[in-house]
Design a protein around this motif. Structure first.
Motif, PDB file in Angstrom:
ATOM      1  N   VAL A   1      86.489  28.559  87.926  1.00  0.00           N
ATOM      2  CA  VAL A   1      85.933  27.852  89.187  1.00  0.00           C
ATOM      3  C   VAL A   1      84.921  28.702  90.075  1.00  0.00           C
ATOM      4  O   VAL A   1      83.759  28.378  90.446  1.00  0.00           O
ATOM      5  CB  VAL A   1      86.808  26.988  89.910  1.00  0.00           C
ATOM      6  N   LEU A   2      85.699  29.913  90.700  1.00  0.00           N
ATOM      7  CA  LEU A   2      84.734  30.699  91.405  1.00  0.00           C
ATOM      8  C   LEU A   2      83.595  31.394  90.650  1.00  0.00           C
ATOM      9  O   LEU A   2      82.762  31.315  91.232  1.00  0.00           O
ATOM     10  CB  LEU A   2      85.834  31.863  91.870  1.00  0.00           C
ATOM     11  N   ALA A   3      83.669  31.710  89.443  1.00  0.00           N
ATOM     12  CA  ALA A   3      82.744  32.439  88.690  1.00  0.00           C
ATOM     13  C   ALA A   3      81.547  31.296  88.385  1.00  0.00           C
ATOM     14  O   ALA A   3      80.404  31.473  88.404  1.00  0.00           O
ATOM     15  CB  ALA A   3      83.176  32.732  87.268  1.00  0.00           C
ATOM     16  N   GLU A   4      81.879  29.775  88.163  1.00  0.00           N
ATOM     17  CA  GLU A   4      80.810  28.794  87.855  1.00  0.00           C
ATOM     18  C   GLU A   4      80.256  28.814  89.404  1.00  0.00           C
ATOM     19  O   GLU A   4      78.968  28.392  89.445  1.00  0.00           O
ATOM     20  CB  GLU A   4      81.358  27.434  87.379  1.00  0.00           C
ATOM     21  N   ALA A   5      80.866  28.620  90.580  1.00  0.00           N
ATOM     22  CA  ALA A   5      80.213  28.331  91.631  1.00  0.00           C
ATOM     23  C   ALA A   5      79.313  29.426  92.108  1.00  0.00           C
ATOM     24  O   ALA A   5      78.444  29.593  92.710  1.00  0.00           O
ATOM     25  CB  ALA A   5      81.528  28.301  92.779  1.00  0.00           C
ATOM     26  N   HIS A   6      79.699  30.730  91.906  1.00  0.00           N
ATOM     27  CA  HIS A   6      78.741  32.178  91.820  1.00  0.00           C
ATOM     28  C   HIS A   6      77.637  31.961  91.292  1.00  0.00           C
ATOM     29  O   HIS A   6      76.734  32.484  91.568  1.00  0.00           O
ATOM     30  CB  HIS A   6      79.761  33.329  91.799  1.00  0.00           C
ATOM     31  N   ARG A   7      77.839  31.621  90.083  1.00  0.00           N
ATOM     32  CA  ARG A   7      76.449  31.344  89.156  1.00  0.00           C
ATOM     33  C   ARG A   7      75.494  30.618  89.280  1.00  0.00           C
ATOM     34  O   ARG A   7      74.506  30.952  89.163  1.00  0.00           O
ATOM     35  CB  ARG A   7      77.053  31.284  87.796  1.00  0.00           C
ATOM     36  N   ARG A   8      75.906  29.414  89.917  1.00  0.00           N
ATOM     37  CA  ARG A   8      74.869  28.281  90.314  1.00  0.00           C
ATOM     38  C   ARG A   8      74.157  28.847  91.320  1.00  0.00           C
ATOM     39  O   ARG A   8      74.713  29.515  92.426  1.00  0.00           O
ATOM     40  CB  ARG A   8      75.775  27.057  90.671  1.00  0.00           C
ATOM     41  N   PRO A   9      72.765  28.477  91.443  1.00  0.00           N
ATOM     42  CA  PRO A   9      71.927  29.089  92.764  1.00  0.00           C
ATOM     43  C   PRO A   9      72.313  28.029  93.797  1.00  0.00           C
ATOM     44  O   PRO A   9      72.758  27.006  93.689  1.00  0.00           O
ATOM     45  CB  PRO A   9      70.480  28.798  91.898  1.00  0.00           C
ATOM     46  N   GLN A  10      71.830  28.672  94.821  1.00  0.00           N
ATOM     47  CA  GLN A  10      72.310  28.097  96.182  1.00  0.00           C
ATOM     48  C   GLN A  10      71.383  26.738  96.435  1.00  0.00           C
ATOM     49  O   GLN A  10      70.113  27.095  96.447  1.00  0.00           O
ATOM     50  CB  GLN A  10      72.138  28.900  97.511  1.00  0.00           C
TER      51      GLN A  10
END
Length: 50
Positions: A41-50
């Motif tokens: 979940v954290l990796a997916e959130a980090h991967r997505r652009p802001q």
């Protein structure tokens, strides 16, 4: 995740699954799965652009 290998490991465990060591092992596997899900979940959130 790692659920397929964990399920295979659980199936190969002995029938007497009531010892404290086997309960500890099951708890550790569950904690590992939760940790890996959290990391995903954290990796997916980090991967997505802001």
């Amino acid at each position: 995740m790692n659920t397929a290998s964990n399920a295979a490991t659980v199936r190969t465990a002995p029938a007497a699954n009531t010892t404290w060591l086997s309960k500890l092992r099951a708890l550790a596997l569950h904690a590992l799965n939760l940790h890996l899900q959290n990391c995903a979940v954290l990796a997916e959130a980090h991967r997505r652009p802001q």
